[in-house]
Design a protein around this motif. Structure first.
Motif, PDB file in Angstrom:
ATOM      1  N   GLN A  28       0.813  -1.214   0.000  1.00 28.17           N
ATOM      2  CA  GLN A  28       0.000   0.000   0.000  1.00 28.17           C
ATOM      3  C   GLN A  28       0.854   1.275   0.000  1.00 28.17           C
ATOM      4  O   GLN A  28       0.413   2.312  -0.500  1.00 28.17           O
ATOM      5  CB  GLN A  28      -0.941   0.016   1.220  1.00 28.17           C
ATOM      6  CG  GLN A  28      -2.106  -0.951   1.116  1.00 28.17           C
ATOM      7  CD  GLN A  28      -1.738  -2.345   1.597  1.00 28.17           C
ATOM      8  OE1 GLN A  28      -0.546  -2.672   1.722  1.00 28.17           O
ATOM      9  NE2 GLN A  28      -2.733  -3.164   1.866  1.00 28.17           N
ATOM     10  N   HIS A  29       2.052   1.201   0.585  1.00 23.93           N
ATOM     11  CA  HIS A  29       2.902   2.392   0.670  1.00 23.93           C
ATOM     12  C   HIS A  29       3.638   2.676  -0.634  1.00 23.93           C
ATOM     13  O   HIS A  29       4.316   3.693  -0.755  1.00 23.93           O
ATOM     14  CB  HIS A  29       3.918   2.217   1.807  1.00 23.93           C
ATOM     15  CG  HIS A  29       4.874   1.080   1.572  1.00 23.93           C
ATOM     16  ND1 HIS A  29       4.487  -0.236   1.678  1.00 23.93           N
ATOM     17  CD2 HIS A  29       6.185   1.087   1.208  1.00 23.93           C
ATOM     18  CE1 HIS A  29       5.520  -1.015   1.415  1.00 23.93           C
ATOM     19  NE2 HIS A  29       6.568  -0.252   1.125  1.00 23.93           N
ATOM     20  N   LEU A  30       3.519   1.812  -1.607  1.00 26.62           N
ATOM     21  CA  LEU A  30       4.244   1.980  -2.865  1.00 26.62           C
ATOM     22  C   LEU A  30       3.454   2.873  -3.815  1.00 26.62           C
ATOM     23  O   LEU A  30       2.225   2.988  -3.710  1.00 26.62           O
ATOM     24  CB  LEU A  30       4.472   0.612  -3.518  1.00 26.62           C
ATOM     25  CG  LEU A  30       5.326  -0.385  -2.714  1.00 26.62           C
ATOM     26  CD1 LEU A  30       5.318  -1.737  -3.403  1.00 26.62           C
ATOM     27  CD2 LEU A  30       6.754   0.128  -2.560  1.00 26.62           C
ATOM     28  N   PRO A  31       4.145   3.496  -4.799  1.00 26.55           N
ATOM     29  CA  PRO A  31       3.441   4.303  -5.810  1.00 26.55           C
ATOM     30  C   PRO A  31       2.398   3.461  -6.549  1.00 26.55           C
ATOM     31  O   PRO A  31       2.586   2.258  -6.762  1.00 26.55           O
ATOM     32  CB  PRO A  31       4.559   4.762  -6.750  1.00 26.55           C
ATOM     33  CG  PRO A  31       5.803   4.664  -5.939  1.00 26.55           C
ATOM     34  CD  PRO A  31       5.612   3.524  -4.991  1.00 26.55           C
ATOM     35  N   ALA A  32       1.317   4.104  -6.956  1.00 24.82           N
ATOM     36  CA  ALA A  32       0.219   3.389  -7.622  1.00 24.82           C
ATOM     37  C   ALA A  32       0.669   2.609  -8.862  1.00 24.82           C
ATOM     38  O   ALA A  32       0.253   1.455  -9.041  1.00 24.82           O
ATOM     39  CB  ALA A  32      -0.900   4.370  -7.978  1.00 24.82           C
ATOM     40  N   PRO A  33       1.529   3.212  -9.743  1.00 31.32           N
ATOM     41  CA  PRO A  33       1.972   2.424 -10.912  1.00 31.32           C
ATOM     42  C   PRO A  33       2.738   1.158 -10.501  1.00 31.32           C
ATOM     43  O   PRO A  33       2.597   0.118 -11.152  1.00 31.32           O
ATOM     44  CB  PRO A  33       2.899   3.399 -11.656  1.00 31.32           C
ATOM     45  CG  PRO A  33       2.463   4.756 -11.214  1.00 31.32           C
ATOM     46  CD  PRO A  33       2.034   4.596  -9.788  1.00 31.32           C
ATOM     47  N   ALA A  56       7.877   2.669 -12.883  1.00 30.90           N
ATOM     48  CA  ALA A  56       6.831   2.380 -11.905  1.00 30.90           C
ATOM     49  C   ALA A  56       6.861   3.344 -10.721  1.00 30.90           C
ATOM     50  O   ALA A  56       6.074   3.190  -9.775  1.00 30.90           O
ATOM     51  CB  ALA A  56       6.972   0.949 -11.409  1.00 30.90           C
ATOM     52  N   GLY A  57       7.771   4.319 -10.768  1.00 26.98           N
ATOM     53  CA  GLY A  57       7.817   5.325  -9.714  1.00 26.98           C
ATOM     54  C   GLY A  57       8.611   4.931  -8.496  1.00 26.98           C
ATOM     55  O   GLY A  57       8.416   5.478  -7.404  1.00 26.98           O
TER      56      GLY A  57
END
Length: 317
Positions: free
Chosen positions: A3-8, A28-29
């Motif tokens: 959940q803490h990762l970038p959306a892409p 992927a950011g």
């Protein structure tokens, strides 16, 4: 947890069963520093050089396949035994991971991988399925190129068509598209035979070395019948003469013999003669078997004559 990762990055991990490659992270950011932090913190693990899992522990099979194709590079695809596994053509996972890369790409050997090169990788790639893999027709022909004998080729062709993974006409199109192909003419003929109902190497050998080579009449194949309320299929049926040939390459067991006897007895009650042959009869004794089938056909009205094959062992009498 992602959940803490970038959306892409989250979307990519969901698509790739929790696997990501270093060449994908920036898009992927995710920075290389963040990746290293996740690994050092024990949240992620490195599966291959430049390939990471966003979880710990043994990766599930599909995640391992994603890791393999990502390790080989952006244009790589799963192929051969590994693609066959994904397609349902193989009945068990491949021990080695087979990956095809573009012909121009250079890559060091990777432990546990078999790297193939192709100048037709774009044509061979399935347009939609993930992880990236060869289309089933290319997979079948790739396997046919590498097996030890033509019996194995027939087995692959027949299995792919029996399981409704492809059709003979689709395989023929791919045969024509390949500039080089081992056993090309034999494969084209075998596809016609599979289309006519050949389901196994033994049935192919019977058609080629017994029936066709000795000029026996052309039989119907995989003929549907109902017996005791069950649907059965006759391997070879000379309908005009009421003669069935059953072919079985497996070791015989008592319960199977009993089942076969019941089926043969039921057929005999309807005036149908059943002849049974196994591998040695068709491969080592093809001429003798042809002679026996011919005599049975003649007793039922076939005018003959049987002909001698190129290396015939039939008596001249």
């Amino acid at each position: 947890m992602t959940q803490h990762l970038p959306a892409p990055c989250q979307r990519l991990l969901r698509q790739q069963r929790g696997i990501i490659a270093s060449w994908q992270t920036a898009r992927a950011g995710l920075s290389s520093r963040q990746v290293e932090y996740l690994i050092q913190g024990g949240r992620w693990q490195r599966l291959h050089y430049g390939v990471y899992a966003s979880f710990t522990g043994e990766p599930p099979r599909l995640a391992a396949l994603w890791a393999a194709v990502l390790r080989a590079g952006p244009q790589s695809i799963l192929s051969h035994e590994t693609a066959a596994e994904l397609a349902g053509l193989a009945d068990k996972p491949s021990k080695l991971l087979h990956v095809t890369i573009p012909e121009s790409q250079r890559i060091r050997p990777i432990d546990g991988f078999v790297i193939h090169r192709s100048g037709r990788i774009l044509e061979a790639r399935h347009p939609g399925l993930l992880p990236p893999r060869t289309v089933i027709e290319e997979t079948v022909l790739d396997l046919a190129e590498e097996v030890a004998s033509f019996d194995d080729v027939v087995s692959v062709l027949a299995r792919a068509c029996q399981r409704r993974l492809t059709f003979p006409w689709m395989l023929r199109e791919k045969v024509e598209a390949r500039a080089k192909l081992r056993w090309r003419l034999e494969i084209v003929q075998a596809l016609a035979d599979v289309e006519a109902g050949v389901h196994s190497p033994l049935e192919y050998r019977y058609l080629r070395d017994v029936e066709r080579a000795h000029g026996l009449p052309t039989a119907e194949r995989q003929v549907r019948a109902v017996q005791d309320g069950r649907t059965i299929y006759r391997d070879v049926f000379y309908r005009q003469y009421g003669i069935v040939v059953e072919l079985d390459g497996r070791a015989s067991h008592a319960d199977r013999r009993l089942q076969d006897n019941r089926r043969d007895n039921a057929a005999a009650a309807r005036g149908v003669i059943t002849l049974r042959y196994g591998w040695p009869d068709v491969t080592d004794r093809s001429c003798e078997t042809a002679s026996e089938v011919a005599q049975t056909l003649i007793s039922r009205g076939w005018p003959g004559p049987i002909k001698r094959c190129r290396h015939c062992r039939m008596s001249s009498s």
